[in-house]
Design an enzyme around this catalytic site. Structure first.
Site, PDB file in Angstrom:
ATOM      1  N   ASP A   1       0.869  -1.176   0.000  1.00 36.67           N
ATOM      2  CA  ASP A   1       0.000   0.000   0.000  1.00 36.67           C
ATOM      3  C   ASP A   1       0.910   1.231   0.000  1.00 36.67           C
ATOM      4  O   ASP A   1       2.137   1.131   0.104  1.00 36.67           O
ATOM      5  CB  ASP A   1      -0.975  -0.020   1.191  1.00 36.67           C
TER       6      ASP A   1
HETATM    7  C1  NOJ Z   1      -4.041   3.949   0.191  1.00 34.30           C
HETATM    8  C2  NOJ Z   1      -5.224   3.040   0.318  1.00 34.30           C
HETATM    9  O1  NOJ Z   1      -5.152   2.301   1.511  1.00 34.30           O
HETATM   10  C3  NOJ Z   1      -5.366   2.071  -0.842  1.00 34.30           C
HETATM   11  O2  NOJ Z   1      -6.568   1.373  -0.708  1.00 34.30           O
HETATM   12  C4  NOJ Z   1      -5.271   2.812  -2.147  1.00 34.30           C
HETATM   13  O3  NOJ Z   1      -5.473   1.932  -3.210  1.00 34.30           O
HETATM   14  C5  NOJ Z   1      -3.924   3.483  -2.222  1.00 34.30           C
HETATM   15  N1  NOJ Z   1      -3.810   4.446  -1.138  1.00 34.30           N
HETATM   16  C6  NOJ Z   1      -3.678   4.187  -3.549  1.00 34.30           C
HETATM   17  O4  NOJ Z   1      -4.441   5.325  -3.642  1.00 34.30           O
END
Ligand code: NOJ
Length: 723
Positions: free
Chosen positions: A253
């Site tokens: 993530d």
């Molecule tokens: C953080 C989030 O937790 C995740 O779900 C998301 O896809 C990413 N950022 C990218 O934006």
């Protein structure tokens, strides 16, 4: 495919392989730094860049100016629609209609891919039982089975028939794993979860995603039992790759690799990079510890080149499967100014089926437009395109939205007088300034339709709440309106279950519309005026009070389960009552033991009657299946849809089993008087669970089975699994 990957890999330098493992965030336009990095083969993926000219230019540099011409994969959070917004995923789950969910994801893929996106970070399939958690909006709710079905439908929709089709998006099952168990419903918090719970509840939707052919996985931000998910080799390698045979790639993530330091798990960026690769995380999102450390780690022998090869191959395989080597560019498109009518229809269907009728005293709904004279529309959510779209709407077109006020105005044109007052400037406002105007128009009308709830920004990532009542002064306004004694209908738009027990007392009818997306207005108007019946069912239990959380239907029995007879309300306990543990049961003495609305619940404008359950056999072996038949009749006066739900209970197990588990559902439409025989097939393997040794087993013994319209289903049968 394997050959093409092998051949390419053989030509790559260590630096080029590491480059594939790096995902960088777009910054709007192509900077000199990004151009150089792409040219040098240091960028495998870009996220959050949507300007098509920029995307094509990034791709041109990758294809024509980098040594090996490897395309960049473009990622974007297309969570519930791209420009045409569907209801939030929790709302989509409330449709209990996988075909519609699949169609919605397909539409999102077509829009996203034509704008240059190759890869969406969806579906989010974190099972969650905590409505305080803002990300419940993005999830399909509390149940592992429903979440599995919804997640698989989304994957099939996003990825289409073939990933190589030019309108397919690679999907991403996230967040692996346990994120929905964040303590206190607070985002990014610690996750304390037993392996049994992980295996039996949190992981099944991810296994279903692998079975549905999902191309990628994303790790969770969470620290799970002391090991952050991004450094979790057991999850990302043992379970995902070895047990489940996942062949796609795993992305971290945002910054979750570098956060291993903040967690107190890795001491340096170098160590964080090592731990993540060792744990099987193929691509790093945003932070750049891979870029700067993997070469040294490989040279020092702390990471083998074989590991780097494996990560690179996983990523290249998906790029080949997507056809990016053959079609790296996106042809410029012009989106129709007011949206694509077919897409708007899908969004409207999804919104319509997501709406749950929670209460309907004296059958005030549906309203008959021909009988209305003066109608008041009140509330901060009645006419706000932005708010009705919900969380994760980066690309959602506000201008395409149809609000409830617009839709109702259209329906009542020439039939009734419409009066509108917001009452509150937004859902959080505590000011009573607008009350007088709202009360004034309500007093003039015989019918009041109120639109309350939560603004979009009050749910979603990092937007958690400890108090999940209607925010601001909304309840106060409702209380005042209810005193006028009018026919009142309340439509709630929110990203989570709210504690609306008191709220419900202020209104005759209550519809829960989640954040319904672009076409929320017409969908809600259809339900209010009976052009379509409500057919949504709750994908999550609604608590009476925040203190009941976690509250969910598939709980364990306890040795002292509560009953209506054993429950004592706090005010009924005598003064100076002597303490005893005899006869006590499991409840909160101030709110009881039941939820406000159970999982699976939702009313209709008609009535359904369930006949007796019939089984094809009363004993089956562990490799056999059983057929379950039940007659469902529409005994009311209107056409309607019902979602019949099949629950089971494994009476005795080597570990205790949930009081009920959803194992199947069918949504069907019936005319008044019509009866259909529903057939469910349950294989003994569907009853398997992970035992105390974390082995998946089907244990012989007695099973209860129920079919009905929610998790309190009462048509019962019994069968046995025999040796
Ligand atoms: C953080 C989030 O937790 C995740 O779900 C998301 O896809 C990413 N950022 C990218 O934006």
């Amino acid at each position: 495919m394997g050959e093409r990957v092998k051949k390419l890999l053989a030509k790559m330098t260590l630096a080029e392989k590491i480059g594939q493992m790096c995902q960088v965030a777009g910054t709007g336009g192509i900077s000199q730094g990004l151009r150089n990095a792409v040219r040098e083969g240091k960028v495998g993926s870009v996220l959050n860049e949507t300007d098509m000219a920029t995307l094509n230019e990034i791709q041109r540099v990758a294809m024509e100016e980098s040594r090996l011409g490897i395309p960049v994969i473009i990622g974007r959070d297309i969570i519930h629609g791209f420009q045409t917004m569907l209801p939030i995923p929790l709302g989509q789950a409330a449709t209990w209609n996988p075909d519609l969910i699949r169609k919605g994801a397909r539409m999102a893929a077509v829009e996203g891919r034509s704008a240059g996106v190759h890869w969406t970070f969806a579906p989010m399939i974190d099972v969650t039982r905590d409505p305080r958690w803002g990300r419940i909006a993005e999830s399909p709710g509390e149940d592992p089975y429903l979440t599995s079905v919804v997640g698989a439908a989304m994957i099939e929709g996003f990825q289409g028939k073939n990933l190589s089709d030019r309108d397919s998006l690679a999907a991403c099952a996230k967040h692996f794993a346990g994120y929905g168990y964040s303590e206190a419903g607070k985002d990014y918090a610690y996750v304390n979860i037993s392996e049994s719970e992980l295996r039996n509840i949190a992981l099944p939707p991810f296994k279903a995603a692998v079975d549905a052919g999902v191309a990628t996985f994303m790790t969770a931000f969470s620290d799970i039992n002391g090991v952050p998910a991004t450094g979790h080799a057991y999850l990302n390698r043992t379970v995902l790759r070895e047990e489940w045979g996942f062949k796609g790639f795993v992305v971290s993530d945002w910054d979750s690799v570098i956060q291993l330091i903040t967690h107190g798990y890795s001491e340096s960026e170098k160590e964080a990079a090592r731990a993540s690769v060792a744990a099987g995380v193929d691509m790093e999102m945003a932070s750049q510890t891979y870029l700067y450390n993997l070469a040294a780690l490989t040279e020092e022998g702390k990471i083998s080149e074989a590991m780097i090869d494996e990560c690179t191959a996983n990523i290249l395989r998906v790029k080949f499967e997507l056809g990016l080597f053959d079609h790296p560019y996106t042809d410029p498109v012009h989106f129709p100014e007011k949206g694509n009518p077919e897409h708007l229809d899908i969004a409207e269907d999804a919104a319509r089926e997501s709406i749950v009728l929670l209460k309907n005293d004296y059958n005030v709904l549906p309203l008959n437009p021909d009988n209305l004279q003066n109608v008041a529309i009140i509330g901060p959510m009645a006419d706000d395109a932005h708010e009705q779209m919900g969380t994760w709407t980066f690309d959602g077109k506000e201008a395409w939205c149809r609000t409830p006020l617009q839709a109702i105005r259209e329906r009542l044109k020439g039939k009734a007088n419409l009066h509108f007052a917001k009452g509150l400037s937004n859902s959080r406002s505590r000011s009573h300034e607008g009350f007088a105007e709202a009360l004034d128009i309500a007093a003039k009308c015989e019918t009041v339709i109120m639109f309350m709830g939560e603004e979009a920004i009050l749910s979603g990532e990092a937007h958690c709440r400890a108090d999940i009542n209607l925010p601001g002064a909304q309840n106060e306004l409702l209380a005042k309106i209810s005193k006028l004694g009018k026919t009142t209908v309340l439509v709630i738009m929110a990203g989570r279950p709210l504690t609306i027990e008191q709220t419900g007392h202020y209104t005759n009818a209550m519809l829960y519309a989640w954040h319904p997306g672009t076409m929320g207005g017409p969908a809600i108007a259809d339900i209010i005026f009976g052009d379509a019946p409500p057919s949504g069912k709750l994908p999550v239990t609604f608590p009476k009070h925040v203190g009941q959380i976690p509250i969910y239907y598939n709980q364990r029995m306890s040795g002292k389960p509560a009953t209506h007879d054993s429950f004592t309300y706090i005010d009924n306990i005598p003064q100076r009552a002597p303490q005893t543990s005899v006869g006590n049961t499991s409840f909160h003495m101030d709110v009881g033991f039941e939820p406000l609305y159970p999982f699976g619940y939702g009313l209709s404008y008609t009535r359904f009657h369930y006949g007796d359950v019939r089984l094809s056999a009363h004993e089956i072996k562990a490799d056999e299946s059983i057929e379950i038949y039940i007659d469902l009749t529409n005994t009311g006066e209107r056409r309607g849809a019902e979602t019949a739900q099949l629950y089971i209970r494994d009476r005795f197990g080597s570990i205790t089993r949930p009081v009920r588990e959803l194992k199947g559902f069918k949504k069907i439409w019936l005319d008044p008087g019509q009866t259909e025989t529903l057939t469910f097939t349950l294989h003994a393997d569907d009853l398997a669970f992970y035992n105390a040794e974390n082995k998946r087993v089907v244990e012989p013994g007695d099973f209860d089975l129920w079919v009905g319209g929610d998790s309190r289903a009462d048509r019962h049968a019994h069968f046995k699994i025999i040796e």
